[in-house]
Design an enzyme around this catalytic site. Structure first.
Site, PDB file in Angstrom:
ATOM      1  N   SER A 198       5.600  -4.304  -7.801  1.00 31.73           N
ATOM      2  CA  SER A 198       6.188  -6.112  -7.714  1.00 31.73           C
ATOM      3  C   SER A 198       7.049  -6.520  -8.588  1.00 31.73           C
ATOM      4  CB  SER A 198       4.512  -7.178  -7.423  1.00 31.73           C
ATOM      5  OG  SER A 198       4.040  -6.578  -6.715  1.00 31.73           O
ATOM      6  N   ARG A 223       0.410   5.656  -6.657  1.00 29.77           N
ATOM      7  CA  ARG A 223       1.812   5.586  -6.398  1.00 29.77           C
ATOM      8  C   ARG A 223       2.753   6.713  -7.490  1.00 29.77           C
ATOM      9  NH1 ARG A 223       3.329  -0.841  -8.561  1.00 29.77           N
ATOM     10  NH2 ARG A 223       1.542  -0.174  -8.743  1.00 29.77           N
ATOM     11  N   LYS A 259      -2.662 -13.113 -17.179  1.00 31.61           N
ATOM     12  CA  LYS A 259      -1.009 -13.488 -17.147  1.00 31.61           C
ATOM     13  C   LYS A 259      -0.390 -14.416 -16.716  1.00 31.61           C
ATOM     14  CE  LYS A 259      -1.156  -8.240 -15.033  1.00 31.61           C
ATOM     15  NZ  LYS A 259      -1.501  -7.162 -14.046  1.00 31.61           N
ATOM     16  N   HIS A 317       2.163  -2.433  -0.509  1.00 38.67           N
ATOM     17  CA  HIS A 317       1.002  -3.000  -0.287  1.00 38.67           C
ATOM     18  C   HIS A 317       0.267  -3.026   1.186  1.00 38.67           C
ATOM     19  CE1 HIS A 317       2.022  -5.295  -4.565  1.00 38.67           C
ATOM     20  NE2 HIS A 317       0.702  -4.933  -4.689  1.00 38.67           N
TER      21      HIS A 317
HETATM   22  P1  ADP Z   1      -2.142  -5.122 -10.373  1.00 37.99           P
HETATM   23  O1  ADP Z   1      -2.257  -5.952 -11.137  1.00 37.99           O
HETATM   24  O2  ADP Z   1      -4.335  -4.883 -10.247  1.00 37.99           O
HETATM   25  O3  ADP Z   1      -1.774  -3.817 -10.819  1.00 37.99           O
HETATM   26  P2  ADP Z   1      -0.692  -5.054  -7.994  1.00 37.99           P
HETATM   27  O4  ADP Z   1      -0.618  -6.672  -6.816  1.00 37.99           O
HETATM   28  O5  ADP Z   1      -0.005  -4.748  -9.226  1.00 37.99           O
HETATM   29  O6  ADP Z   1      -2.169  -5.142  -8.595  1.00 37.99           O
HETATM   30  O7  ADP Z   1      -1.357  -3.741  -7.363  1.00 37.99           O
HETATM   31  C1  ADP Z   1      -2.569  -3.706  -6.111  1.00 37.99           C
HETATM   32  C2  ADP Z   1      -2.875  -2.493  -5.892  1.00 37.99           C
HETATM   33  O8  ADP Z   1      -1.815  -1.882  -4.740  1.00 37.99           O
HETATM   34  C3  ADP Z   1      -2.864  -0.964  -7.064  1.00 37.99           C
HETATM   35  O9  ADP Z   1      -4.080  -0.400  -6.629  1.00 37.99           O
HETATM   36  C4  ADP Z   1      -1.804  -0.137  -6.823  1.00 37.99           C
HETATM   37  O10 ADP Z   1      -1.751   0.851  -6.903  1.00 37.99           O
HETATM   38  C5  ADP Z   1      -0.928  -0.330  -5.736  1.00 37.99           C
HETATM   39  N1  ADP Z   1       0.102  -0.810  -5.598  1.00 37.99           N
HETATM   40  C6  ADP Z   1       0.838  -1.134  -6.430  1.00 37.99           C
HETATM   41  N2  ADP Z   1       2.575  -1.062  -5.500  1.00 37.99           N
HETATM   42  C7  ADP Z   1       2.117   0.184  -4.654  1.00 37.99           C
HETATM   43  C8  ADP Z   1       2.757   0.787  -3.682  1.00 37.99           C
HETATM   44  N3  ADP Z   1       4.270   0.732  -3.626  1.00 37.99           N
HETATM   45  N4  ADP Z   1       2.625   1.440  -2.843  1.00 37.99           N
HETATM   46  C9  ADP Z   1       1.338   1.211  -2.822  1.00 37.99           C
HETATM   47  N5  ADP Z   1       0.279   1.006  -3.352  1.00 37.99           N
HETATM   48  C10 ADP Z   1       0.890   0.457  -4.666  1.00 37.99           C
END
Ligand code: ADP
Length: 162
Positions: free
Chosen positions: A128, A90, A41, A17
């Site tokens: 996450s 990703r 969630k 992130h």
């Molecule tokens: P959501 O529940 O909306 O998917 P996340 O916190 O899991 O929220 O992810 C938020 C954003 O960050 C999404 O666009 C996701 O694709 C991106 N994201 C998650 N992990 C990574 C990563 N390792 N590298 C780049 N972008 C990521």
């Protein structure tokens, strides 16, 4: 002046992130990292904890703000004056869901454009969920998250929450 929003759950924020946040902060005048308070969630961290961790991680990037929101992402974007939605891609597995979200958001608020940033190869496997899984099995997560997030995960471990 272009304000962009990077919405997500960030439960917790990972180095993947943060890579997207740093890169997006260089592309737009202002970037609002928006933490979704999703009642559907059950997150590990409260929305306040997630916001606090993100603020600590982003404190050295002057044009980044962290906020939380409930409800529709486009409504929050409108309220903040954001015209761009940033999302990270990703792998192809992200693609279908992300396209659906982008089209829906555009249909609900035609003024909004979604910009996808391709994840750095280094973090392409990271999520996450993976971090929480590793923490559950008492693995060292320092390569995946910043020290403040690692400390928060260790505290959860001590309480048996993760
Ligand atoms: P959501 O529940 O909306 O998917 P996340 O916190 O899991 O929220 O992810 C938020 C954003 O960050 C999404 O666009 C996701 O694709 C991106 N994201 C998650 N992990 C990574 C990563 N390792 N590298 C780049 N972008 C990521």
């Amino acid at each position: 002046m272009t304000t962009a929003m990077y919405p997500g759950s960030f439960d917790p924020v990972t180095r993947g992130h943060l890579d997207i946040i740093k890169r997006a902060s260089r592309m737009f005048d202002k970037l609002i990292v928006a933490v979704l308070n999703n009642s559907a969630k059950t997150p590990l961290f409260t929305v306040e904890q997630r916001v606090e961790m993100l603020r600590e991680c982003c404190k050295d990037i002057p044009n980044v703000e962290v906020a939380s929101f409930d409800g529709l992402t486009v409504n929050f974007a409108k309220a903040c004056g954001a015209t761009v939605m940033v999302r990270g891609l990703r792998a192809v597995t992200d693609f279908e869901n992300e396209m659906q979200l982008a089209h829906t958001n555009h249909a609900l608020l035609p003024g909004i454009e979604t910009v996808f940033l391709a994840t750095s190869i280094k973090w392409s496997y990271l999520s996450s969920t993976i971090v929480k899984e590793a923490a559950h099995y008492r693995q060292d997560v320092s390569q995946f998250v910043t020290p403040n997030v690692e400390a928060a995960l260790l505290a959860k471990q001590r309480h048996g929450d993760v």
